[in-house]
Design a protein around this motif. Structure first.
Motif, PDB file in Angstrom:
ATOM      1  N   ALA A 491       2.737   8.856  -3.323  1.00 18.73           N
ATOM      2  CA  ALA A 491       3.146   7.821  -3.241  1.00 18.73           C
ATOM      3  C   ALA A 491       3.411   7.195  -1.824  1.00 18.73           C
ATOM      4  CB  ALA A 491       4.373   8.879  -2.053  1.00 18.73           C
ATOM      5  N   ALA A 492       2.448   7.121  -1.267  1.00 20.17           N
ATOM      6  CA  ALA A 492       2.089   5.791   0.391  1.00 20.17           C
ATOM      7  C   ALA A 492       1.419   4.703  -0.566  1.00 20.17           C
ATOM      8  CB  ALA A 492       1.473   6.683   1.185  1.00 20.17           C
ATOM      9  N   LEU A 493       0.391   5.807  -1.009  1.00 20.38           N
ATOM     10  CA  LEU A 493      -0.602   4.664  -2.589  1.00 20.38           C
ATOM     11  C   LEU A 493       0.418   3.352  -2.835  1.00 20.38           C
ATOM     12  CD1 LEU A 493      -3.828   6.816  -2.808  1.00 20.38           C
ATOM     13  CD2 LEU A 493      -3.446   4.258  -1.004  1.00 20.38           C
ATOM     14  N   THR A 494       0.888   4.136  -3.752  1.00 16.58           N
ATOM     15  CA  THR A 494       2.034   4.099  -4.857  1.00 16.58           C
ATOM     16  C   THR A 494       2.361   2.884  -4.371  1.00 16.58           C
ATOM     17  OG1 THR A 494       2.140   5.636  -6.022  1.00 16.58           O
ATOM     18  CG2 THR A 494       3.667   3.743  -6.990  1.00 16.58           C
ATOM     19  N   ASP A 499       3.658  -3.612  -3.009  1.00 21.27           N
ATOM     20  CA  ASP A 499       3.886  -4.269  -2.565  1.00 21.27           C
ATOM     21  C   ASP A 499       2.777  -5.585  -1.731  1.00 21.27           C
ATOM     22  OD1 ASP A 499       4.149  -5.834   0.454  1.00 21.27           O
ATOM     23  OD2 ASP A 499       5.715  -4.025   1.040  1.00 21.27           O
ATOM     24  N   ALA A 500       3.510  -6.546  -2.489  1.00 20.67           N
ATOM     25  CA  ALA A 500       2.877  -8.019  -2.441  1.00 20.67           C
ATOM     26  C   ALA A 500       2.528  -8.260  -1.400  1.00 20.67           C
ATOM     27  CB  ALA A 500       3.510  -9.156  -2.504  1.00 20.67           C
ATOM     28  N   ASN A 501       2.456  -8.125  -0.446  1.00 22.63           N
ATOM     29  CA  ASN A 501       1.673  -8.329   0.792  1.00 22.63           C
ATOM     30  C   ASN A 501       0.896  -7.530   1.474  1.00 22.63           C
ATOM     31  OD1 ASN A 501       3.790 -10.443   1.325  1.00 22.63           O
ATOM     32  ND2 ASN A 501       5.309  -9.367   1.679  1.00 22.63           N
ATOM     33  N   ALA A 502       1.109  -6.595   0.680  1.00 17.97           N
ATOM     34  CA  ALA A 502      -0.267  -4.962   1.555  1.00 17.97           C
ATOM     35  C   ALA A 502      -1.440  -4.817   0.499  1.00 17.97           C
ATOM     36  CB  ALA A 502       0.631  -3.905   1.667  1.00 17.97           C
ATOM     37  N   PRO A 503      -2.552  -4.483   1.197  1.00 20.96           N
ATOM     38  CA  PRO A 503      -3.152  -4.445   0.368  1.00 20.96           C
ATOM     39  C   PRO A 503      -3.107  -4.036  -1.126  1.00 20.96           C
ATOM     40  CG  PRO A 503      -4.130  -3.154   2.115  1.00 20.96           C
ATOM     41  CD  PRO A 503      -2.529  -4.179   2.231  1.00 20.96           C
ATOM     42  N   ASN A 504      -3.983  -3.959  -2.044  1.00 17.81           N
ATOM     43  CA  ASN A 504      -3.945  -2.755  -3.555  1.00 17.81           C
ATOM     44  C   ASN A 504      -4.987  -1.460  -3.346  1.00 17.81           C
ATOM     45  OD1 ASN A 504      -2.256  -4.983  -4.537  1.00 17.81           O
ATOM     46  ND2 ASN A 504      -3.612  -6.061  -5.401  1.00 17.81           N
ATOM     47  N   LEU A 509      -9.296   2.354  -4.488  1.00 18.99           N
ATOM     48  CA  LEU A 509      -9.907   3.661  -4.523  1.00 18.99           C
ATOM     49  C   LEU A 509     -10.144   3.549  -5.916  1.00 18.99           C
ATOM     50  CD1 LEU A 509      -7.717   5.390  -1.863  1.00 18.99           C
ATOM     51  CD2 LEU A 509     -10.374   4.628  -1.620  1.00 18.99           C
ATOM     52  N   GLY A 510      -9.853   2.874  -6.854  1.00 28.63           N
ATOM     53  CA  GLY A 510      -9.774   3.184  -8.702  1.00 28.63           C
ATOM     54  C   GLY A 510     -11.236   2.392  -8.598  1.00 28.63           C
ATOM     55  N   ASP A 511     -11.662   2.068  -8.369  1.00 28.68           N
ATOM     56  CA  ASP A 511     -12.937   1.003  -8.965  1.00 28.68           C
ATOM     57  C   ASP A 511     -14.248   2.067  -9.428  1.00 28.68           C
ATOM     58  OD1 ASP A 511     -15.281  -0.662  -8.972  1.00 28.68           O
ATOM     59  OD2 ASP A 511     -14.701  -2.226  -7.032  1.00 28.68           O
ATOM     60  N   ALA A 512     -14.622   1.918 -10.182  1.00 32.75           N
ATOM     61  CA  ALA A 512     -15.908   2.854 -10.509  1.00 32.75           C
ATOM     62  C   ALA A 512     -17.313   2.199 -10.313  1.00 32.75           C
ATOM     63  CB  ALA A 512     -15.669   2.607 -12.384  1.00 32.75           C
ATOM     64  N   GLY A 552       7.629  -0.658  11.146  1.00 31.91           N
ATOM     65  CA  GLY A 552       7.942  -2.084  10.827  1.00 31.91           C
ATOM     66  C   GLY A 552       7.554  -2.662   9.912  1.00 31.91           C
ATOM     67  N   GLY A 553       6.609  -1.483   9.376  1.00 33.66           N
ATOM     68  CA  GLY A 553       6.795  -2.161   7.438  1.00 33.66           C
ATOM     69  C   GLY A 553       5.080  -1.933   6.574  1.00 33.66           C
ATOM     70  N   LEU A 554       5.004  -2.071   5.447  1.00 35.73           N
ATOM     71  CA  LEU A 554       3.808  -0.916   4.615  1.00 35.73           C
ATOM     72  C   LEU A 554       3.010  -1.256   4.954  1.00 35.73           C
ATOM     73  CD1 LEU A 554       5.866  -1.004   1.076  1.00 35.73           C
ATOM     74  CD2 LEU A 554       4.694   0.070   2.596  1.00 35.73           C
ATOM     75  N   ASN A 555       2.450  -2.705   5.820  1.00 30.46           N
ATOM     76  CA  ASN A 555       1.675  -3.061   6.020  1.00 30.46           C
ATOM     77  C   ASN A 555       0.506  -2.043   7.451  1.00 30.46           C
ATOM     78  OD1 ASN A 555       0.075  -5.667   5.126  1.00 30.46           O
ATOM     79  ND2 ASN A 555       1.753  -6.699   6.111  1.00 30.46           N
ATOM     80  N   VAL A 556       1.267  -1.452   7.639  1.00 28.60           N
ATOM     81  CA  VAL A 556       0.945  -0.692   8.993  1.00 28.60           C
ATOM     82  C   VAL A 556       0.625   0.749   8.357  1.00 28.60           C
ATOM     83  CG1 VAL A 556       1.563   0.580  10.943  1.00 28.60           C
ATOM     84  CG2 VAL A 556       2.623  -1.617  11.247  1.00 28.60           C
ATOM     85  N   ILE A 557       1.603   1.080   7.305  1.00 26.75           N
ATOM     86  CA  ILE A 557       1.093   2.357   6.224  1.00 26.75           C
ATOM     87  C   ILE A 557      -0.443   2.113   6.129  1.00 26.75           C
ATOM     88  CG2 ILE A 557       1.858   3.888   4.171  1.00 26.75           C
ATOM     89  CD1 ILE A 557       3.271   3.449   7.017  1.00 26.75           C
ATOM     90  N   ALA A 558      -0.267   0.821   5.182  1.00 25.50           N
ATOM     91  CA  ALA A 558      -1.551   0.203   4.521  1.00 25.50           C
ATOM     92  C   ALA A 558      -2.719   0.521   5.725  1.00 25.50           C
ATOM     93  CB  ALA A 558      -1.746  -0.841   3.646  1.00 25.50           C
ATOM     94  N   ASN A 559      -2.526   0.219   7.251  1.00 28.12           N
ATOM     95  CA  ASN A 559      -3.467   0.681   7.886  1.00 28.12           C
ATOM     96  C   ASN A 559      -4.186   1.855   7.903  1.00 28.12           C
ATOM     97  OD1 ASN A 559      -3.834  -2.278   8.303  1.00 28.12           O
ATOM     98  ND2 ASN A 559      -2.767  -2.355  10.163  1.00 28.12           N
TER      99      ASN A 559
END
Length: 641
Positions: A491-494, A499-504, A509-512, A552-559
């Protein structure tokens, strides 16, 4: 086993009563002086030997037997003859019938019964005083003699005791005996009993003991069998060839095939019946042995060392080698041999057969290195029944254990820890630490360098399963399983991916072509983080939305998520090397360029600078989930950067 014990008891009784070996004997319970006095007091006989038998109640079976043959009736009734007859009692005949498995005299072949009767008649009259210890008396049966033994007052003829001596007749003398004399060529034991009685066939008996139906068949007096019986040394030689220490090491299914290959059913083939180049079908379906004659008789590659040991249900030829069926012969000295002939690898053998890989692995022109999983190794990998897998699926698993080149333990170690090991089913990964050599972090190499003509075998304690999913796919599948796990991680990865401002991160992690190690928090770990962040929206339930608000936003979660990813494949068996004897080590993360501390107790310390919620250290609670692009370890707390 009970059958063989009873067999041994019956055979012992036969040795005492029925004379399996031609040294048969008897006794008289009176001394020489008594017999001399008896001779002086005896009246002149008035009856022939035939008439004596007819008038003696305890000799009625003998009378009936003789009555079947006119020439014997005439001989024993001839007034001008001079004969000695050793006359078995009715009880003696009853014992013989029981031993031979016959219900009556009529069941005994006529020619055989006549020969037995002739064996009791000597062509001259011999009173007890005419007998001497060790004396050999030629009987009416051509080429067959009986032996006299005298010990004090006991007189024996072969192994039969004279119970009443010197019953004189007008044409000779009768000595009553307590057992029927059996000529040397008359078998009184079945094939199993012969084997039990032969010390040099004890390993064969041990093998037969494992199969009650084979024992029953070869004990059946109505059967007709030819058995090629390998000596104890022959079995020991075979064990040495196939690398086993004792008979119990060999799977019973294999041992049974080998035993059946030594038995010809429905045919009694004496050595005189064998001819050069002859092929004889065995009890083993679609398998025949080949006869070679010359200065020696050979069955396949084994020499007949003692032919024509007759039994009541066939014949035994003792041979100096174990006969090996064609399938087993094709496996000997190949990389399949160590598993095929060992009871600890029956699952592997069955899998190889089901996957139709046997012909590949016994190819004499090939060179292989096989990492061979034991039965317990399959269990450890969760493979409890081969029925749950198709042949193709098993082939994928098995080929993942096979290298198309030869690499002994030194060569494997020389590849170096962290190296990819290229198999016919894809790459596995090598870890070498002070505890040993491991593959994919889960399989330890527990035995090495079992050599074969077409390669080498190493034994491992867990079956390797080639990965078919990448890191993201494994996490998603786990989140959807009955015992769901990684649901909050997905759920967190999704959320971050969308989010357009967060890393994909899902894309990354799906890169073969990439290679990652992910420390994946459980759902309970995420819930602990949610609870620490608090119920931001006051809906009574702390969840990911509350965490995003708190951060304060998804960027922190991405970190936070990126902080769980390390470059390359780091298996649990690589951790001792990372620590290098220290209590902790700093491990760099790959996606955010920071680091965390990994301790020797398998706990992980983050800095918690981003959120400051004061979570406990994370503990690695599950290891070495292999993906096509990395490896996953499960942790019980979220690591905070």
């Amino acid at each position: 086993m009970k059958k063989l014990e009873l067999t041994a008891l019956r055979l012992f009784k036969r040795y005492l009563l029925v004379l399996f070996i031609p040294l048969l004997t008897f006794t008289v319970s009176c001394d020489d002086d008594d017999m001399d006095d008896m001779d002086d007091d005896m009246e002149e006989p008035t009856s022939t030997i035939l008439e004596l038998a007819q008038s003696t109640e305890s000799l009625s079976t003998l009378e009936a037997a003789v009555g079947n043959y006119d020439d014997l009736v005439a001989a024993l009734g001839d007034e001008d003859a001079s004969l000695t007859v050793f006359a078995p009692t009715d009880d003696a005949f009853a014992t013989l019938l029981e031993v031979l498995g016959y219900s009556g005299l009529d069941d005994i072949p006529a020619d055989l019964l006549k020969q037995v009767l002739q064996y009791h008649v000597v062509g001259s009259a011999a009173l007890s005083t005419d007998l001497s210890d060790g004396q050999s008396l030629q009987t009416l049966l051509e080429g067959e003699s009986v032996t006299v033994s005298i010990n004090g007052s006991t007189v024996m003829i072969n192994m039969s005791t004279v119970t009443t001596a010197n019953i004189e007749a007008t044409n000779g003398v009768v000595h009553i005996i307590d057992a029927v004399l059996v000529p040397s060529f008359v078998p009184v034991s079945d094939i199993v009993e012969l084997a039990v009685a032969t010390e040099d066939l004890s390993v064969l008996v041990q093998a037969l003991t494992k199969f009650d139906d084979l024992v029953a068949a070869l004990s059946d007096n109505s059967g007709q069998f030819t058995v090629f019986a390998p000596t104890n040394e022959a079995f020991l030689d075979l064990l040495g060839i196939v690398g086993q220490e004792e008979l119990d090491d060999i799977p019973e299914s294999v041992l049974r095939r080998v035993l059946e290959y030594h038995v010809i059913s429905g045919t009694v083939a004496l050595s005189s019946d064998l001819s050069d180049g002859q092929e004889i079908a065995t009890m083993l379906t679609d398998e025949s042995v080949t006869v070679t004659t010359g200065s020696e008789v050979m069955i396949d590659n084994a020499t007949v060392t003692m032919p024509d040991i007759t039994a009541v249900n066939g014949v035994v030829h003792i041979i100096d080698g174990v006969l090996v069926p064609s399938l087993e012969a094709s496996i000997v000295n190949t990389v399949v041999e160590p598993a095929y002939f060992n009871v600890d690898f029956t699952t592997l053998t069955s899998a190889v057969v089901k996957a139709d890989l046997l012909s590949t692995l016994i190819d004499a022109e090939a060179e292989f290195t096989v990492f061979a999983p034991t039965n317990d190794a399959f269990e450890a990998a969760g493979i409890t029944s081969l029925d749950d897998y198709t042949a193709e699926q098993l082939a994928d698993v098995l080929l993942y254990h096979v290298l198309d080149f030869t690499a002994d333990a030194e060569a494997v170690a020389g590849l170096g820890t962290g190296s990819a090991v290229s198999s016919l089913g894809g790459d596995s990964y090598l870890s070498i630490n002070s505890n040993g050599i491991f593959l994919n972090g889960i399989a330890e190499v527990v035995a090495t360098d079992i050599t074969a003509d077409n390669g080498i075998v190493h034994v491992i304690d867990r079956t390797l399963v080639p990965p078919s999913s990448n890191i993201v796919e494994i996490a998603v599948a786990a989140s959807q399983a009955t015992d769901a796990e990684f649901g909050q991680l997905v759920a967190a990865l999704t959320a971050v991916e969308n989010d357009a401002n967060a890393p994909n991160l899902i894309t990354v992690l799906g890169d073969a072509d990439a290679s990652f190690t992910v420390f994946a928090p459980t759902d309970a770990a995420f819930q602990a983080l949610y609870d620490a962040a608090g119920d931001q929206d006051d809906d009574g339930d702390a969840d990911i939305n509350d965490l995003v608000s708190f951060a304060g936003g998804l960027n922190v979660i991405a970190n936070v998520l990126q902080y769980h990813v390390v470059s390359g494949r780091v298996f649990s068996t690589d951790i001792p090397n990372l620590l290098d004897g220290n209590s902790s080590v700093t491990v760099g993360t790959v996606l955010d360029g920071t680091s965390f501390t990994l301790n020797s107790d398998l706990t992980i310390e983050g800095s918690d600078g981003a959120l400051g919620v004061g979570l406990d250290n994370a503990t690695i609670v599950g290891t070495d989930i292999l993906a096509t692009n990395g490896v996953i370890h499960t942790i019980d707390q979220v690591i905070l950067p």
